[in-house]
Scaffold this motif. Structure first.
Motif, PDB file in Angstrom:
ATOM      1  N   LEU A  17       0.822  -1.213   0.000  1.00 32.35           N
ATOM      2  CA  LEU A  17       0.000   0.000   0.000  1.00 32.35           C
ATOM      3  C   LEU A  17       0.860   1.268   0.000  1.00 32.35           C
ATOM      4  CD1 LEU A  17      -2.753  -0.971   2.619  1.00 32.35           C
ATOM      5  CD2 LEU A  17      -2.793  -1.281   0.135  1.00 32.35           C
ATOM      6  N   LEU A  20       0.272   4.012  -2.655  1.00 30.14           N
ATOM      7  CA  LEU A  20      -1.006   4.719  -2.773  1.00 30.14           C
ATOM      8  C   LEU A  20      -0.835   6.226  -2.623  1.00 30.14           C
ATOM      9  CD1 LEU A  20      -3.499   2.524  -0.686  1.00 30.14           C
ATOM     10  CD2 LEU A  20      -2.964   2.391  -3.119  1.00 30.14           C
ATOM     11  N   SER A  21      -1.618   6.951  -3.378  1.00 34.62           N
ATOM     12  CA  SER A  21      -1.646   8.414  -3.232  1.00 34.62           C
ATOM     13  C   SER A  21      -2.585   8.750  -2.073  1.00 34.62           C
ATOM     14  CB  SER A  21      -2.189   9.047  -4.511  1.00 34.62           C
ATOM     15  OG  SER A  21      -3.575   8.731  -4.644  1.00 34.62           O
ATOM     16  N   SER A  23      -5.189  10.533  -2.184  1.00 38.33           N
ATOM     17  CA  SER A  23      -6.597  10.379  -2.603  1.00 38.33           C
ATOM     18  C   SER A  23      -7.007   8.899  -2.622  1.00 38.33           C
ATOM     19  CB  SER A  23      -6.872  11.065  -3.939  1.00 38.33           C
ATOM     20  OG  SER A  23      -6.225  10.394  -4.982  1.00 38.33           O
ATOM     21  N   ASP A  24      -6.066   8.000  -2.939  1.00 43.59           N
ATOM     22  CA  ASP A  24      -6.357   6.560  -2.855  1.00 43.59           C
ATOM     23  C   ASP A  24      -6.696   6.185  -1.409  1.00 43.59           C
ATOM     24  OD1 ASP A  24      -5.759   6.035  -5.545  1.00 43.59           O
ATOM     25  OD2 ASP A  24      -3.661   5.512  -5.113  1.00 43.59           O
ATOM     26  N   TRP A  25      -5.896   6.689  -0.474  1.00 45.19           N
ATOM     27  CA  TRP A  25      -6.105   6.371   0.939  1.00 45.19           C
ATOM     28  C   TRP A  25      -7.496   6.797   1.408  1.00 45.19           C
ATOM     29  CZ3 TRP A  25      -3.550   3.210   3.951  1.00 45.19           C
ATOM     30  CH2 TRP A  25      -2.214   2.919   3.674  1.00 45.19           C
ATOM     31  N   GLU A  27     -10.214   6.852  -0.491  1.00 48.92           N
ATOM     32  CA  GLU A  27     -11.291   6.161  -1.221  1.00 48.92           C
ATOM     33  C   GLU A  27     -12.099   5.311  -0.244  1.00 48.92           C
ATOM     34  OE1 GLU A  27     -12.348   5.765  -4.581  1.00 48.92           O
ATOM     35  OE2 GLU A  27     -11.179   7.590  -4.881  1.00 48.92           O
ATOM     36  N   SER A  35     -13.022   4.429   4.611  1.00 53.44           N
ATOM     37  CA  SER A  35     -11.982   4.609   3.590  1.00 53.44           C
ATOM     38  C   SER A  35     -10.871   3.578   3.838  1.00 53.44           C
ATOM     39  CB  SER A  35     -11.387   6.015   3.702  1.00 53.44           C
ATOM     40  OG  SER A  35     -10.696   6.148   4.936  1.00 53.44           O
ATOM     41  N   ILE A  36      -9.971   3.457   2.879  1.00 57.25           N
ATOM     42  CA  ILE A  36      -8.825   2.551   3.025  1.00 57.25           C
ATOM     43  C   ILE A  36      -8.050   2.919   4.294  1.00 57.25           C
ATOM     44  CG2 ILE A  36      -6.596   1.878   2.026  1.00 57.25           C
ATOM     45  CD1 ILE A  36      -7.907   2.127  -0.747  1.00 57.25           C
ATOM     46  N   LEU A 154      -9.501  -0.779  -4.704  1.00 57.64           N
ATOM     47  CA  LEU A 154      -8.356  -0.478  -5.572  1.00 57.64           C
ATOM     48  C   LEU A 154      -8.479  -1.050  -6.978  1.00 57.64           C
ATOM     49  CD1 LEU A 154      -5.466  -0.955  -2.991  1.00 57.64           C
ATOM     50  CD2 LEU A 154      -6.424   1.194  -3.851  1.00 57.64           C
TER      51      LEU A 154
END
Length: 155
Positions: A17, A20-21, A23-25, A27, A35-36, A154
Motif C-alpha cells: 500500500l 497509494l496516493s 486520494s487513494d487512501w 477512497e 476509507s482505506i 483499488l
C-alpha cells in the motif's frame, strides 16, 4: 508456529500500500463505509489492543477483555480522518511488527493456554476453548476480510 507466520504476512500486504496516493487512501468502499485509511488504522487499533491488553492479561493468567466493538472501531475511524495515509501505514506496520515480535517471544504453552474472552470459555464459531492461538486465527480472518475490502476499492 504457522499461525504467527500467516498473521505476519499482513505486513507484506501493508507494504504494497506504500504506493497509494493520498486520494487513494481516502477512497471509500461505498458512500456509507470506511476509507482505506480507516480500514487500515482500524486493524492497527486491534493490533495495539492485542499487544497492550490481551497478551499481558493472558500472560498474567487472566481472561481476555475485548471492548465494545462499535465504540472502539469508531475511535479508530475518527482518528484516521486526521492522519495522512503515510502516517497510518507507518503506524500500522509498527503495530503489527511489535505484535509479531511479542507473539514470537511467547512459548507454545503461553499461546495455547486456555483462557476466556469477556468471560466466555469457548469460541462460538469453532467450539474450541479460547487461547491466544485461537484469537490470532480469528484475527487472520479479520485481516483477510478487510484486505478483500481494500482490494475491491483499488480494482
Amino acid at each position: 508456529m504457522q499461525v504467527i507466520k500467516e498473521f505476519a504476512s499482513y505486513t507484506e500486504w501493508l507494504d504494497s500500500l506504500g504506493k497509494l496516493s493520498e486520494s487513494d487512501w481516502n477512497e471509500q468502499i461505498n458512500s456509507e463505509k470506511w476509507s482505506i485509511k480507516q480500514i487500515v488504522l482500524h486493524v492497527a487499533h486491534w493490533d495495539n489492543h492485542l499487544l497492550n491488553v490481551i497478551i499481558p492479561s493472558v500472560k498474567n493468567g487472566e481472561g481476555m477483555i475485548f471492548p465494545d466493538f462499535d465504540s472502539f472501531n469508531a475511535r479508530a475511524t475518527k482518528r484516521a480522518e486526521k492522519l495522512s495515509g503515510e502516517v497510518v501505514l507507518k503506524e500500522s506496520l509498527q503495530s503489527r511488527r511489535a505484535l509479531i515480535t511479542m507473539l514470537e517471544s511467547l512459548s507454545e504453552e503461553a499461546l495455547t493456554y486456555k483462557t476466556t474472552a469477556n468471560g466466555v470459555s469457548h469460541d462460538p464459531h469453532q467450539g474450541a476453548p479460547y487461547s491466544l492461538h485461537v484469537i490470532i486465527g480469528e484475527f487472520i480472518e479479520h485481516d483477510r476480510h478487510h484486505m478483500k475490502q481494500v482490494e475491491s476499492i483499488l480494482k
